[in-house]
Structures are given as C-alpha cells and as structure tokens.
Scaffold this active site. Structure first.
Site, PDB file in Angstrom:
ATOM      1  CB  THR A 133      60.442  88.718  36.174  1.00  0.00           C
ATOM      2  OG1 THR A 133      59.108  88.388  35.792  1.00  0.00           O
ATOM      3  CG2 THR A 133      60.441  88.829  37.701  1.00  0.00           C
ATOM      4  CG  ASP A 134      56.204  90.466  33.179  1.00  0.00           C
ATOM      5  OD1 ASP A 134      56.471  89.471  33.878  1.00  0.00           O
ATOM      6  OD2 ASP A 134      55.512  90.388  32.135  1.00  0.00           O
ATOM      7  CD  GLU A 135      55.791  85.916  37.263  1.00  0.00           C
ATOM      8  OE1 GLU A 135      55.552  85.624  38.441  1.00  0.00           O
ATOM      9  OE2 GLU A 135      55.787  85.082  36.345  1.00  0.00           O
ATOM     10  CE1 TYR A 158      61.359  84.016  39.462  1.00  0.00           C
ATOM     11  CE2 TYR A 158      59.275  84.888  38.642  1.00  0.00           C
ATOM     12  CZ  TYR A 158      60.639  84.705  38.499  1.00  0.00           C
ATOM     13  OH  TYR A 158      61.293  85.231  37.411  1.00  0.00           O
ATOM     14  CE  LYS A 162      64.325  87.731  39.024  1.00  0.00           C
ATOM     15  NZ  LYS A 162      65.707  87.326  38.622  1.00  0.00           N
TER      16      LYS A 162
HETATM   17  P1  NAD Z   1      66.081  78.818  34.382  1.00  0.00           P
HETATM   18  O1  NAD Z   1      65.391  78.264  35.587  1.00  0.00           O
HETATM   19  O2  NAD Z   1      65.893  78.173  33.064  1.00  0.00           O
HETATM   20  O3  NAD Z   1      67.651  78.885  34.636  1.00  0.00           O
HETATM   21  C1  NAD Z   1      68.193  79.331  35.844  1.00  0.00           C
HETATM   22  C2  NAD Z   1      69.679  79.005  35.852  1.00  0.00           C
HETATM   23  O4  NAD Z   1      70.217  79.479  37.100  1.00  0.00           O
HETATM   24  C3  NAD Z   1      69.984  77.515  35.761  1.00  0.00           C
HETATM   25  O5  NAD Z   1      71.040  77.282  34.860  1.00  0.00           O
HETATM   26  C4  NAD Z   1      70.392  77.152  37.182  1.00  0.00           C
HETATM   27  O6  NAD Z   1      71.329  76.081  37.230  1.00  0.00           O
HETATM   28  C5  NAD Z   1      71.011  78.458  37.659  1.00  0.00           C
HETATM   29  N1  NAD Z   1      70.983  78.567  39.124  1.00  0.00           N
HETATM   30  C6  NAD Z   1      69.898  78.376  39.941  1.00  0.00           C
HETATM   31  N2  NAD Z   1      70.263  78.531  41.228  1.00  0.00           N
HETATM   32  C7  NAD Z   1      71.586  78.847  41.224  1.00  0.00           C
HETATM   33  C8  NAD Z   1      72.531  79.131  42.241  1.00  0.00           C
HETATM   34  N3  NAD Z   1      72.190  79.111  43.538  1.00  0.00           N
HETATM   35  N4  NAD Z   1      73.802  79.419  41.884  1.00  0.00           N
HETATM   36  C9  NAD Z   1      74.168  79.449  40.578  1.00  0.00           C
HETATM   37  N5  NAD Z   1      73.319  79.155  39.576  1.00  0.00           N
HETATM   38  C10 NAD Z   1      72.040  78.865  39.885  1.00  0.00           C
HETATM   39  O7  NAD Z   1      65.644  80.359  34.341  1.00  0.00           O
HETATM   40  P2  NAD Z   1      65.302  81.283  33.096  1.00  0.00           P
HETATM   41  O8  NAD Z   1      63.892  81.096  32.743  1.00  0.00           O
HETATM   42  O9  NAD Z   1      66.366  81.127  32.096  1.00  0.00           O
HETATM   43  O10 NAD Z   1      65.424  82.722  33.794  1.00  0.00           O
HETATM   44  C11 NAD Z   1      66.669  83.390  33.866  1.00  0.00           C
HETATM   45  C12 NAD Z   1      66.477  84.729  34.560  1.00  0.00           C
HETATM   46  O11 NAD Z   1      65.560  85.533  33.813  1.00  0.00           O
HETATM   47  C13 NAD Z   1      65.891  84.631  35.963  1.00  0.00           C
HETATM   48  O12 NAD Z   1      66.525  85.591  36.757  1.00  0.00           O
HETATM   49  C14 NAD Z   1      64.420  84.943  35.786  1.00  0.00           C
HETATM   50  O13 NAD Z   1      63.885  85.517  36.954  1.00  0.00           O
HETATM   51  C15 NAD Z   1      64.486  85.945  34.652  1.00  0.00           C
HETATM   52  N6  NAD Z   1      63.293  86.004  33.786  1.00  0.00           N
HETATM   53  C16 NAD Z   1      62.767  84.872  33.249  1.00  0.00           C
HETATM   54  C17 NAD Z   1      61.683  84.950  32.374  1.00  0.00           C
HETATM   55  C18 NAD Z   1      61.078  83.724  31.745  1.00  0.00           C
HETATM   56  O14 NAD Z   1      60.050  83.827  31.064  1.00  0.00           O
HETATM   57  N7  NAD Z   1      61.658  82.541  31.886  1.00  0.00           N
HETATM   58  C19 NAD Z   1      61.131  86.203  32.063  1.00  0.00           C
HETATM   59  C20 NAD Z   1      61.698  87.346  32.650  1.00  0.00           C
HETATM   60  C21 NAD Z   1      62.791  87.241  33.501  1.00  0.00           C
HETATM   61  O1  DAU Z   2      56.405  87.000  33.319  1.00  0.00           O
HETATM   62  C1  DAU Z   2      57.721  86.539  33.391  1.00  0.00           C
HETATM   63  C2  DAU Z   2      57.765  85.215  34.112  1.00  0.00           C
HETATM   64  O2  DAU Z   2      57.234  84.251  33.212  1.00  0.00           O
HETATM   65  C3  DAU Z   2      59.148  84.826  34.568  1.00  0.00           C
HETATM   66  O3  DAU Z   2      59.616  85.753  35.515  1.00  0.00           O
HETATM   67  C4  DAU Z   2      59.146  83.416  35.173  1.00  0.00           C
HETATM   68  O4  DAU Z   2      60.463  83.022  35.502  1.00  0.00           O
HETATM   69  C5  DAU Z   2      58.575  82.463  34.149  1.00  0.00           C
HETATM   70  O5  DAU Z   2      58.474  81.159  34.708  1.00  0.00           O
HETATM   71  C6  DAU Z   2      57.196  82.927  33.685  1.00  0.00           C
HETATM   72  O6  DAU Z   2      56.232  82.833  34.757  1.00  0.00           O
HETATM   73  P1  DAU Z   2      54.726  82.332  34.495  1.00  0.00           P
HETATM   74  O7  DAU Z   2      54.184  81.843  35.774  1.00  0.00           O
HETATM   75  O8  DAU Z   2      53.957  83.376  33.779  1.00  0.00           O
HETATM   76  O9  DAU Z   2      55.025  81.129  33.452  1.00  0.00           O
HETATM   77  P2  DAU Z   2      54.416  79.649  33.365  1.00  0.00           P
HETATM   78  O10 DAU Z   2      54.877  79.072  32.061  1.00  0.00           O
HETATM   79  O11 DAU Z   2      54.640  78.871  34.599  1.00  0.00           O
HETATM   80  O12 DAU Z   2      52.844  79.937  33.249  1.00  0.00           O
HETATM   81  C7  DAU Z   2      52.317  80.735  32.193  1.00  0.00           C
HETATM   82  C8  DAU Z   2      50.800  80.805  32.399  1.00  0.00           C
HETATM   83  O13 DAU Z   2      50.239  79.503  32.167  1.00  0.00           O
HETATM   84  C9  DAU Z   2      50.397  81.206  33.800  1.00  0.00           C
HETATM   85  O14 DAU Z   2      49.206  81.973  33.744  1.00  0.00           O
HETATM   86  C10 DAU Z   2      50.098  79.860  34.484  1.00  0.00           C
HETATM   87  C11 DAU Z   2      49.574  79.006  33.346  1.00  0.00           C
HETATM   88  N1  DAU Z   2      49.857  77.561  33.428  1.00  0.00           N
HETATM   89  C12 DAU Z   2      51.135  77.158  33.690  1.00  0.00           C
HETATM   90  C13 DAU Z   2      51.436  75.820  33.783  1.00  0.00           C
HETATM   91  C14 DAU Z   2      52.843  75.372  34.096  1.00  0.00           C
HETATM   92  C15 DAU Z   2      48.838  76.646  33.217  1.00  0.00           C
HETATM   93  O15 DAU Z   2      47.679  77.026  32.951  1.00  0.00           O
HETATM   94  N2  DAU Z   2      49.148  75.318  33.298  1.00  0.00           N
HETATM   95  C16 DAU Z   2      50.391  74.859  33.585  1.00  0.00           C
HETATM   96  O16 DAU Z   2      50.598  73.611  33.680  1.00  0.00           O
END
Ligand code: NAD
Ligand code: DAU
Length: 351
Positions: A133-135, A158, A162
């Site tokens: 992730t970019d985080e 988190y 990562k």
């Molecule tokens: P998600 O939470 O939707 O899905 C995570 C999946 O991992 C689920 O299917 C869960 O069952 C599985 N999982 C969790 N713990 C596990 C374990 N101990 N063993 C096996 N499986 C397990 O997550 P996502 O948003 O799809 O993110 C997927 C990946 O991409 C993550 O590594 C996250 O850090 C990365 N990522 C997410 C975003 C985003 O915006 N969502 C952006 C950049 C990177």
């Molecule tokens: O940047 C990549 C990341 O993006 C991934 O690595 C993470 O897995 C993914 O969850 C996401 O993280 P964020 O924290 O950026 O996403 P989230 O949707 O939780 O929040 C987006 C923005 O909105 C953040 O600034 C927090 C804000 N927010 C979020 C929630 C849930 C609110 O203002 N209100 C809310 O209820």
C-alpha cells in the site's frame, strides 16, 4: 497442459477477488489456487461467477498457521505467489493492532518461508509478488507525490504492519535470493468493497438514510483507483516487473474526502431519482481518526514508463459503475452488513 500454478492469497476479499477473476479468465492455461481464511472480509460470493472453472481451486487456510501453509505449498507446488491476504482496515488496526501483526507480518513471513522451502533449489521461473500500500510512505503535505524512493514512515498499526511485511519481503530477496516484486497501490474502490471503508459505507448509509460520517474537517486527501485497474496492474507487474523492484500503482486522481462524498451524493441522488441535494444533507462531521494521515498521492510514472500501465476508466466512470454495482447487488450488501458488522459499526461510530 498447465503452464503455471499461481497461489493467490486473500482472493475472496475485495481486491483479491478481482485479481483471481482477472487471472482465471485471462489465463485458462494457468491453475489458480485461491488461499483465504475467510475472515469477516472474505466472502466466496465475490467469486460465484468463476467458482466452477476448471483452472480454479479454493483452499481455506490461515496464513498465520505456518505448518498448514507449508503443507499447502508442498501439495500445490506453485510457481508464483500473489500475496494479498491481510487485515486491511486502518480503524480496526487502532482497536486491535495485534491481529494486524499476526496476519500482515507473521502471515507474510510464513508465506515467504514456505516459498523459499519449495523453491530454494531452483528459482528459475518463480516469483513472489507482494501487494502493498501507499500508506507505508506515511503522509504528504499539501504538495509532492510518493515515488518508489520515498522513505517509509508509517503511522497507523495497519501501515506499520504493512511496512514491516514489505521489509521482510525484501529481506528474503537479499538474504535468500527469493525472486520478489512489490506493488504499493493507492486507495481502491469498486464492486465488492467492504462497507467499513469510506465509499461503500457512504453508499450503504445513503441507501438507508443514515448519517455519512466524515472524520475531522474532511480535508484529508486520498488518491483513488478503480479496483479492476489495480488487478490489471498486478497482472502486468507479476509478469513483466523487474525482479527485486517496487512499483507504485495509482491513477493521479486525488480527492479531498468531503468533495468525494459530495460527488457520491450527487451521483446517488441522480441514480435514485431523488432531488439534487437530498443525500448531501446526511453528511455529519465526527471525531477524527487518531494518527490520521493528511494526504496520499502516488507518482505512477515508473509503472507507466516501464510497463505501459494506464488505468482504463476515469474516476467519474468508475464511481458510476461502482454505484450501479451496489444498487444491483443489495443482497450482497445486506449479507455483509448483518451480524458482526452491526457490532463493529456501533463501537466505531459511538458518540
Ligand atoms: P480485504 O480486507 O477486503 O480482504 C482481505 C482478505 O484476506 C479477505 O478475504 C480475508 O479473509 C483474507 N485474510 C485475512 N486474514 C487472513 C489470514 N490470516 N489468512 C488468510 N487469509 C486472510 O482487503 P483488500 O482491501 O482487498 O486488500 C487486499 C490487499 O491489498 C491487502 O494486502 C491490502 O493491504 C492491500 N491494499 C489495499 C488497498 C485498498 O484500498 N483496499 C490499497 C492498496 C493495497
Ligand atoms: O491508501 C491505501 C489504503 O486505502 C489501503 O492500504 C487500505 O487497506 C484501505 O483501507 C485504504 O485506507 P484508508 O484509511 O485511506 O481508507 P478508508 O476508506 O478507511 O478511509 C478513506 C478516508 O476517509 C480516510 O481519510 C479516512 C476517511 N473516513 C473513513 C471512514 C471509514 C471518514 O472520513 N469517515 C469514515 O467513516
């Protein structure tokens, strides 16, 4: 004949399910093994359309269980791993950091060790793709972009977990020669997004006439990419990325949270046939997230120049497709928001 065996972890989650679908449909000559523990975030409904394909297998396994992971690797003998399984929600990491250490750090090390165990005599044609992730780069001020050379500076449990997993992935390359690639992507949105995250949470709440909780002053900025475009980037880097390299993935698409939610309200009003200005009245400012990073923005020049990557949809198109998906899949939304979700929501948004 099977040309490659690829183990994809986290394939029943949000991004993982799109990656599995992309690979199963695009590469009928590959065997795709989807390994997932099916936590609250994993849902096999996400893959209903491909579950009967002959090049697809699902294995229920927890990546924190080292012994089981070694058994799965020995049984399926993957040539490639695409690792997405993770605890992914920042707010949950604040209330339960250890779960993030277990899955994101220990789980990743278990996968690296299992890959090393079966590949160590011959790394030819093998590849471990770690999805990050970019985080990990921390926060930007009002200007600048994250490049692949930006120093790591995570702030939430988190992002710290990562960042730690990224370091272990590189350590396995440097120490054991494991062939790795890493992608660091910005915020994804799209179908199957779990409604604890900003966009699907607001869609769900608009449908139910509930407040749209905006943390702090709403001026926090995120860089949004349609999930299918992330899956396409993973396909490119997995096949063509330089071993040992990192690639930032994004679409140069920054939005302040408040503007994003207003745009979402506008599109929802149109699609639901409500007067413009109806949903925006649900916006409610709530207490801020502790350690909230101000701004993320990806410089995606490297993946564009080296691999020719470009997102396929604009944000307006992607958001419209996303809303349509949620409107057409309200059963999915109802299923994932029953049970444990209610409890999570009450605790997260109390007071
Ligand atoms: P998600 O939470 O939707 O899905 C995570 C999946 O991992 C689920 O299917 C869960 O069952 C599985 N999982 C969790 N713990 C596990 C374990 N101990 N063993 C096996 N499986 C397990 O997550 P996502 O948003 O799809 O993110 C997927 C990946 O991409 C993550 O590594 C996250 O850090 C990365 N990522 C997410 C975003 C985003 O915006 N969502 C952006 C950049 C990177
Ligand atoms: O940047 C990549 C990341 O993006 C991934 O690595 C993470 O897995 C993914 O969850 C996401 O993280 P964020 O924290 O950026 O996403 P989230 O949707 O939780 O929040 C987006 C923005 O909105 C953040 O600034 C927090 C804000 N927010 C979020 C929630 C849930 C609110 O203002 N209100 C809310 O209820």
């Amino acid at each position: 004949m099977i040309k490659k065996r690829i183990l994809i972890t986290g394939g029943a989650g949000f991004i993982g399910s799109h990656v599995v679908r992309e690979f199963v449909n695009k590469y009928p000559e590959y065997q795709i093994v989807n390994l997932d523990a099916l936590t609250y975030a994993g849902n096999l409904e996400n893959l209903k359309d491909i579950e009967d394909k002959s090049n697809y297998t699902f294995v229920k396994a927890d990546i924190t269980n080292a012994k089981h992971i070694v058994e799965v690797f020995r049984e399926y003998q993957p040539d490639g791993v695409i690792h997405l399984a993770a605890e992914s929600h920042v707010d949950r990491s604040i209330s339960d950091p250890l779960a993030f250490v277990m899955t994101n750090v220990i789980g990743t090390v278990n996968l690296l060790s299992a890959a090393h165990d079966i590949w160590k005599d011959n790394y030819e044609g093998k590849r471990f793709h770690h999805v990050s992730t970019d985080e990990v780069y921390g926060t930007l001020g009002e200007t600048g972009l994250f490049t692949e050379n930006t120093a790591y500076d995570p702030h939430s449990p988190y992002s710290a977990s990562k960042a730690s997993s990224d370091h272990f992935v590189r350590a396995y390359q440097d120490t054991y020669g494991l062939p790795i690639v890493v992608t660091n992507c910005s915020n994804n949105y799209g179908p199957n997004h779990f409604p604890e995250k900003l966009i699907p949470l607001c869609i769900h709440n608009i449908l139910n006439g509930k407040p749209l909780p905006i943390y702090g002053d709403g001026k926090f900025t995120r860089d949004w990419l349609y999930v299918v475009d992330h899956a396409k980037a993973i396909d490119l880097v997995f096949h063509q990325g330089q071993i040992g390299d990192s690639y930032n993935v994004g679409g140069f698409n920054e939005w302040q949270n408040i503007d994003l939610v207003k745009e979402l309200c506008k599109q929802m009003d149109e699609k639901l046939g409500k007067p413009t200005g109806t949903s925006v009245q649900l916006i409610t400012f709530v207490k801020d997230r502790p350690g909230h990073d101000l701004r993320y923005a990806i410089d995606a020049t490297k993946i564009n120049k080296e691999l020719g990557y470009e997102p396929s949809v604009t944000f307006e198109q992607g958001l419209s497709k996303t809303i349509d998906w949620f409107l057409n899949n309200q059963d999915w939304l109802d299923n994932v928001t029953s049970g444990g979700y209610q409890k999570y929501y009450e605790i997260q948004y109390q007071g």
